[in-house]
Enzyme design. Structure first.
Site, mmCIF file in Angstrom:
data_model
loop_
_atom_site.group_PDB
_atom_site.id
_atom_site.type_symbol
_atom_site.label_atom_id
_atom_site.label_comp_id
_atom_site.label_asym_id
_atom_site.label_seq_id
_atom_site.Cartn_x
_atom_site.Cartn_y
_atom_site.Cartn_z
ATOM 1 N N ILE A 41 60.456 -9.495 -43.976
ATOM 2 C CA ILE A 41 59.403 -9.583 -44.972
ATOM 3 C C ILE A 41 58.739 -8.212 -45.054
ATOM 4 C CG2 ILE A 41 58.973 -12.063 -44.810
ATOM 5 C CD1 ILE A 41 56.731 -11.568 -42.889
ATOM 6 N N ASP A 42 58.086 -7.933 -46.175
ATOM 7 C CA ASP A 42 57.534 -6.610 -46.409
ATOM 8 C C ASP A 42 56.407 -6.275 -45.432
ATOM 9 O OD1 ASP A 42 59.216 -6.293 -48.606
ATOM 10 O OD2 ASP A 42 57.768 -7.208 -49.970
ATOM 11 N N LYS A 43 56.140 -4.995 -45.290
ATOM 12 C CA LYS A 43 55.102 -4.503 -44.372
ATOM 13 C C LYS A 43 53.780 -5.239 -44.568
ATOM 14 C CE LYS A 43 52.199 -0.443 -43.601
ATOM 15 N NZ LYS A 43 51.858 0.927 -44.068
#
Length: 303
Positions: free
Chosen positions: A137-139
């Protein structure tokens, strides 16, 4: 080293060179471009320039991409929020702001660095730079991830992801008021040809399906739950922008005028899968982080 060349177009006239090259080179940040400039690897009409150089129509830009330096993966004693763990896998609740795996711009402080300290063994299917990482998942997205401790578990989990048998639900805050209770977005996602560092809905993209339902409406925002059928890069962020309800706080796909948060309001709230060794159905859910609840409280009071 690889040498590249680009001629400045009308649309790029007066654009800063570091910004232009970051857009021309897929998956390259402005800070990386600035390091190339500092190392005298970028030339305009045969001359070195500074990072703030404003490009001119028909400028001939040449640059050399240096060979990537091997990442030094170092175990780091970073606290982990572990929801479940056994000898085959673990489920973690990743905080907002943490990068999942090391890259040129993030060689420390990542989830992988923390996992290497915590675990003696992690699967190697995704290579030495992404041990144990089955999906990401994104930062700035918080929430649940499953991590494989061995290659057998990794293969089993990857097969479930490919066959769409993993249940993944998110909650998000989006701009605008969605007037229907549920919806489905079926639109292919690929690299945006106009913005190489973004993804977009494109004709030749990969199949992508997102289901959503409204949890609560506010005057100018909507709190929603999303369920992924596929797992394309930035899928929820791209799909919600596509239907004109971009995520609040999203610096890449949202409007500039938004809620005062650092990064998109998106949380991976629940995760379900079949255990690759026991064949038992596993399901986990975590509440949204404090910042997310504070946003909802703020919207409740504002409108």
């Amino acid at each position: 080293m690889t040498e590249q060349q680009h001629i400045v177009t009308d649309a790029e006239n007066k654009m800063r060179i570091d910004k232009l090259l970051a857009e021309v080179n897929a998956d390259v940040s402005r800070s990386q471009v600035q390091s190339w400039i500092g190392d005298n690897l970028v030339f305009v009409n045969g001359q070195n320039v500074k990072g703030n150089y404003k490009c001119r129509l028909h400028d001939q830009i040449t640059w050399t991409i240096p060979e990537p330096k091997p990442l030094q993966l170092t175990p780091e004693n970073i606290p982990l929020s572990i929801v479940y763990e056994d000898s085959h896998l673990l489920v973690v609740d990743k905080p907002k702001g943490m990068v999942v795996h090391p890259s040129a711009g993030h060689q420390s402080g990542t989830l992988v660095n923390a996992l290497m300290y915590h675990c003696d063994d992690l699967s190697g299917i995704n290579g030495v730079e992404r041990p144990g990482i089955v999906h990401r998942i994104d930062k700035d997205t918080s929430g649940l991830l499953v991590v494989a401790k061995n290659d057998s578990a990794h293969s089993g989990l990857a097969e479930q992801l490919a066959s769409k048998d993993v249940e993944r639900k998110y909650e998000a805050i989006v701009h605008g008021v969605i007037d229907h209770e549920t919806g489905m977005i079926d639109a292919p996602i690929g690299r945006d040809p106009s913005h190489r560092q973004r993804m977009g809905v494109v004709d030749n993209g990969k199949s992508a399906v997102t289901h959503f339902r409204v949890l609560k409406r506010f005057a100018n925002f909507t709190h929603i739950e999303c369920q992924l059928e596929t797992g394309r890069t930035h899928q929820i962020r791209v799909h919600m922008r596509y239907i004109d309800f971009p995520l609040a706080g999203d610096p890449k796909y949202g409007p500039r005028k938004t809620l005062e948060i650092d990064g998109q309001a998106l949380h991976a709230k629940s995760l379900g899968f079949t255990h690759p060794d026991t064949n038992e159905w596993m399901h986990y859910e975590v509440g949204a982080p404090e910042y997310f609840q504070q946003l909802l409280d703020q919207l409740e009071k504002m409108y």
